[in-house]
Design a protein around this motif. Structure first.
Motif, mmCIF file in Angstrom:
data_model
loop_
_atom_site.group_PDB
_atom_site.id
_atom_site.type_symbol
_atom_site.label_atom_id
_atom_site.label_comp_id
_atom_site.label_asym_id
_atom_site.label_seq_id
_atom_site.Cartn_x
_atom_site.Cartn_y
_atom_site.Cartn_z
ATOM 1 N N ALA A 221 0.957 -1.162 0.036
ATOM 2 C CA ALA A 221 -0.274 -0.071 0.048
ATOM 3 C C ALA A 221 0.929 1.247 0.210
ATOM 4 O O ALA A 221 0.581 2.194 -0.445
ATOM 5 N N MET A 222 1.918 1.104 0.720
ATOM 6 C CA MET A 222 2.819 2.422 0.958
ATOM 7 C C MET A 222 3.443 2.726 -0.476
ATOM 8 O O MET A 222 3.641 3.647 -1.043
ATOM 9 N N SER A 223 4.044 1.613 -1.213
ATOM 10 C CA SER A 223 4.695 1.593 -2.455
ATOM 11 C C SER A 223 3.522 2.146 -3.539
ATOM 12 O O SER A 223 3.959 2.972 -4.454
ATOM 13 N N PHE A 224 2.454 1.630 -3.532
ATOM 14 C CA PHE A 224 1.358 2.101 -4.282
ATOM 15 C C PHE A 224 1.159 3.759 -4.245
ATOM 16 O O PHE A 224 1.353 4.443 -5.293
ATOM 17 N N ALA A 225 1.092 4.132 -3.065
ATOM 18 C CA ALA A 225 0.592 5.540 -2.742
ATOM 19 C C ALA A 225 1.778 6.304 -3.266
ATOM 20 O O ALA A 225 1.679 7.487 -3.843
ATOM 21 N N GLY A 226 3.008 6.113 -2.694
ATOM 22 C CA GLY A 226 4.206 6.902 -2.951
ATOM 23 C C GLY A 226 4.485 6.935 -4.683
ATOM 24 O O GLY A 226 4.798 7.876 -5.208
ATOM 25 N N SER A 227 4.338 5.699 -5.220
ATOM 26 C CA SER A 227 4.559 5.809 -6.603
ATOM 27 C C SER A 227 3.375 6.556 -7.664
ATOM 28 O O SER A 227 3.580 7.075 -8.608
ATOM 29 N N PHE A 228 2.060 6.470 -7.069
ATOM 30 C CA PHE A 228 1.213 7.117 -7.672
ATOM 31 C C PHE A 228 1.338 8.860 -7.613
ATOM 32 O O PHE A 228 1.088 9.363 -8.427
ATOM 33 N N ALA A 229 1.967 9.098 -6.321
ATOM 34 C CA ALA A 229 2.023 10.807 -6.156
ATOM 35 C C ALA A 229 3.296 11.122 -7.200
ATOM 36 O O ALA A 229 3.213 11.897 -7.744
ATOM 37 N N VAL A 230 4.116 10.153 -6.919
ATOM 38 C CA VAL A 230 5.578 10.707 -7.193
ATOM 39 C C VAL A 230 5.998 10.474 -8.705
ATOM 40 O O VAL A 230 6.133 11.415 -9.474
ATOM 41 N N HIS A 231 5.860 9.232 -9.058
ATOM 42 C CA HIS A 231 6.126 8.906 -10.401
ATOM 43 C C HIS A 231 4.868 8.904 -11.411
ATOM 44 O O HIS A 231 5.064 8.830 -12.657
ATOM 45 N N GLY A 232 3.663 9.179 -10.728
ATOM 46 C CA GLY A 232 2.468 9.233 -11.617
ATOM 47 C C GLY A 232 2.186 10.614 -11.901
ATOM 48 O O GLY A 232 2.216 11.398 -12.786
ATOM 49 N N VAL A 233 1.495 11.270 -10.515
ATOM 50 C CA VAL A 233 0.864 12.593 -10.904
ATOM 51 C C VAL A 233 2.181 13.568 -10.895
ATOM 52 O O VAL A 233 2.099 14.404 -11.844
ATOM 53 N N VAL A 234 3.138 13.658 -10.195
ATOM 54 C CA VAL A 234 4.134 14.829 -10.372
ATOM 55 C C VAL A 234 4.749 14.945 -11.712
ATOM 56 O O VAL A 234 4.924 15.702 -12.460
ATOM 57 N N MET A 235 5.245 13.670 -12.056
ATOM 58 C CA MET A 235 6.025 13.502 -13.345
ATOM 59 C C MET A 235 4.999 13.935 -14.604
ATOM 60 O O MET A 235 5.654 14.249 -15.580
ATOM 61 N N THR A 236 4.055 13.707 -14.385
ATOM 62 C CA THR A 236 2.918 13.783 -15.565
ATOM 63 C C THR A 236 2.413 15.181 -15.588
ATOM 64 O O THR A 236 2.256 15.985 -16.509
ATOM 65 N N THR A 237 2.234 15.739 -14.494
ATOM 66 C CA THR A 237 1.343 17.288 -14.569
ATOM 67 C C THR A 237 2.348 18.434 -13.843
ATOM 68 O O THR A 237 1.643 19.432 -13.831
ATOM 69 N N LEU A 238 3.460 18.183 -13.728
ATOM 70 C CA LEU A 238 4.369 19.537 -13.164
ATOM 71 C C LEU A 238 4.264 20.527 -14.259
ATOM 72 O O LEU A 238 4.417 21.783 -13.870
ATOM 73 N N SER A 239 4.554 20.072 -15.453
ATOM 74 C CA SER A 239 4.658 20.998 -16.451
ATOM 75 C C SER A 239 3.124 21.997 -16.795
ATOM 76 O O SER A 239 3.149 23.071 -17.070
ATOM 77 N N LEU A 240 2.264 21.050 -16.402
ATOM 78 C CA LEU A 240 0.894 21.991 -16.604
ATOM 79 C C LEU A 240 0.747 22.838 -15.366
ATOM 80 O O LEU A 240 0.140 23.952 -15.625
ATOM 81 N N LEU A 241 1.182 22.449 -14.217
ATOM 82 C CA LEU A 241 1.299 23.159 -13.058
ATOM 83 C C LEU A 241 1.999 24.567 -13.306
ATOM 84 O O LEU A 241 1.689 25.671 -12.853
ATOM 85 N N ILE A 242 3.190 24.215 -13.828
ATOM 86 C CA ILE A 242 4.346 25.289 -14.132
ATOM 87 C C ILE A 242 3.501 26.327 -15.020
ATOM 88 O O ILE A 242 3.524 27.531 -14.754
ATOM 89 N N ASP A 243 2.845 25.755 -16.076
ATOM 90 C CA ASP A 243 2.464 26.430 -17.125
ATOM 91 C C ASP A 243 1.289 27.474 -16.453
ATOM 92 O O ASP A 243 1.179 28.581 -16.764
ATOM 93 N N ALA A 244 0.513 26.891 -15.748
ATOM 94 C CA ALA A 244 -0.875 27.569 -15.100
ATOM 95 C C ALA A 244 -0.298 28.557 -14.188
ATOM 96 O O ALA A 244 -1.090 29.496 -13.986
ATOM 97 N N ARG A 245 0.756 28.451 -13.385
ATOM 98 C CA ARG A 245 1.149 29.304 -12.483
ATOM 99 C C ARG A 245 2.225 30.276 -13.053
ATOM 100 O O ARG A 245 2.858 31.201 -12.307
ATOM 101 N N HIS A 246 2.664 30.314 -14.366
ATOM 102 C CA HIS A 246 3.470 31.136 -14.912
ATOM 103 C C HIS A 246 4.870 31.410 -14.226
ATOM 104 O O HIS A 246 5.490 32.461 -13.849
ATOM 105 N N ILE A 247 5.050 30.092 -14.087
ATOM 106 C CA ILE A 247 6.629 30.100 -13.077
ATOM 107 C C ILE A 247 7.740 29.708 -13.986
ATOM 108 O O ILE A 247 7.570 29.122 -15.225
ATOM 109 N N SER A 248 8.980 30.425 -13.722
ATOM 110 C CA SER A 248 10.009 30.194 -14.628
ATOM 111 C C SER A 248 11.249 30.460 -13.894
ATOM 112 O O SER A 248 11.176 31.112 -12.665
#
Length: 411
Positions: A221-248
């Motif tokens: 369960a811990m492995s699932f939750a950690g990978s879901f967040a780090v290797h799933g959500v962060v790796m996929t959506t970080l660029s979308l978040l940076i674009d929406a917040r206009h961060i450079s």
């Protein structure tokens, strides 16, 4: 202990084996990721639809998830070293399929089967490498292997892009094949003792029996939750978040800033994993290190998702990297300690499988939730990690006895 004699010989020379396993993983991760920048672009230029390209790319993860439990059982039966060598042979076959996809008028079929075979190959390589790591050096060497997995991917992406631009796509796969062959040569040079093996049951019931152990289910369960967040959500959506917040960062655009932040996170995972593994070995408290990693992940995700400044987001991403570094080797060591000796490779396969499933579902859920506020996936991921906290608490109160380090690792 009912460890295959091939692996018993390996345990007799731990430092050499530890270095060899880390080298094999770096080469495998780099070779496997070298193809990633090439396949989508080449397929698109060949007239393949975006939907079909998505299917081709996803075949790797599907193949890996499908065979990981069987790979663990196989490593218990024939030995982890043989399983590692088999994985490298399969990865070389995948590179050949990619070349055929470029050289023939049938790129879709060859690319799809290449990705599928590569998924099976990566399951063999990563599961066997991790079981060898915890056998010869517990959390410390497990941390080095996790670091190698993290560092090899960006290295391969960089080499793949450079070779493609300079020499063409076939040169990329040739370079990946060379890296695979170097890993194969290193793995076959590891000490081995060819004597008859005791074969263990490969039944599905044994796999389910492992999950019936609440401690193993908690680790999964811990492995699932950690990978879901780090290797799933962060790796996929970080660029979308940076674009929406206009961060450079340093004047870079969305892609450059996203690359820098992801590189920062991967660097911290690579540096922190061996340190976390070594600390868990020294204190004999991998359960506490895993709990720390899970707890740290919650504010890290919230900080990243809610931040509107470059400094805040960089800090959040750094904490995410440190939390992943704490979780990786600790969960490996715990799974190895919980499982019966005859099924330790299978237990490592379960940790890998639960992480792969989380890494598969994370991008799907993350991109769906990012359609509104791009920070939402991070809040949801933080909530999921909170749900997994009782599993960490259970492990702390029912922690398995952890064997002392027998190897001294890479020192």
């Amino acid at each position: 202990m009912n460890i295959p004699t091939d692996d018993l010989a390996i345990e007799a020379r731990p430092r050499r084996v530890a270095r060899t396993v880390v080298l094999c993983v770096v080469l495998a991760a780099a070779a496997g990721s070298m193809a990633f920048p090439i396949l989508p672009v080449y397929s698109l230029n060949a007239g393949v639809s975006l939907a079909l390209i998505g299917v081709i790319l996803a075949a790797n993860r599907v193949g890996r998830i499908a065979v990981t439990p069987m790979v663990g059982t196989m490593a218990d039966r024939i030995g982890a070293r043989r399983t590692l060598v088999m994985g490298q042979v399969l990865q070389a076959m995948a590179m050949l399929l990619y070349v055929l996809g470029i050289a023939t008028p049938h790129p879709v079929a060859f690319f799809f089967w290449g990705r599928l075979v590569q998924g099976v190959a990566s399951a063999c390589i990563y599961v066997s490498a991790q079981i060898l790591a915890v056998r010869v050096g517990a959390g410390r060497v497990g941390g080095f292997v996790r670091a190698a997995m993290a560092a090899g991917v960006p290295l391969g992406l960089l080499l793949g892009g450079v070779l493609s631009d300079s020499f063409g796509a076939i040169a990329v796969f040739a370079g990946a094949a060379v890296a695979t062959l170097l890993g194969w040569a290193a793995a076959t040079s590891m000490p081995t003792e060819e004597t008859p093996q005791q074969h263990h049951s490969a039944r599905l019931s044994q796999l389910l029996k492992q999950l019936a152990d609440k401690r193993m289910a908690s680790v999964a369960a811990m492995s699932f939750a950690g990978s879901f967040a780090v290797h799933g959500v962060v790796m996929t959506t970080l660029s979308l978040l940076i674009d929406a917040r206009h961060i450079s960062l340093y004047g870079f655009g969305v892609e450059g800033t996203s690359g820098l932040m992801m590189g920062w996170m991967v660097l911290l995972i690579a540096v922190g994993s061996p340190l976390a593994g070594a600390l868990g070995d020294r204190l004999q408290r991998h359960d506490a290190i895993a709990m720390f990693g899970l707890l740290l992940c919650v504010p890290a995700l919230a900080m990243t998702g809610l931040s509107s400044t470059a400094a805040g987001m960089c800090s959040g991403v750094a904490l995410i990297g440190l939390s992943a570094a704490a979780l990786g080797p600790s969960l490996l060591a715990l799974a190895h300690a919980i499982a019966p000796p005859a099924h330790q490779a299978q237990s490592v396969g379960l940790v890998q499988l639960s992480g792969d499933v989380g890494g598969l579902l994370g991008p799907i859920v993350g991109t769906l939730l990012a359609g509104g506020d791009p920070g939402t996936p991070y809040v949801v991921s933080a909530a999921l990690v909170l749900v997994a906290l009782p599993a960490a608490v259970y492990i702390m109160f029912h922690r398995p006895p952890l064997q002392a380090i027998a190897a001294g690792g890479l020192g």
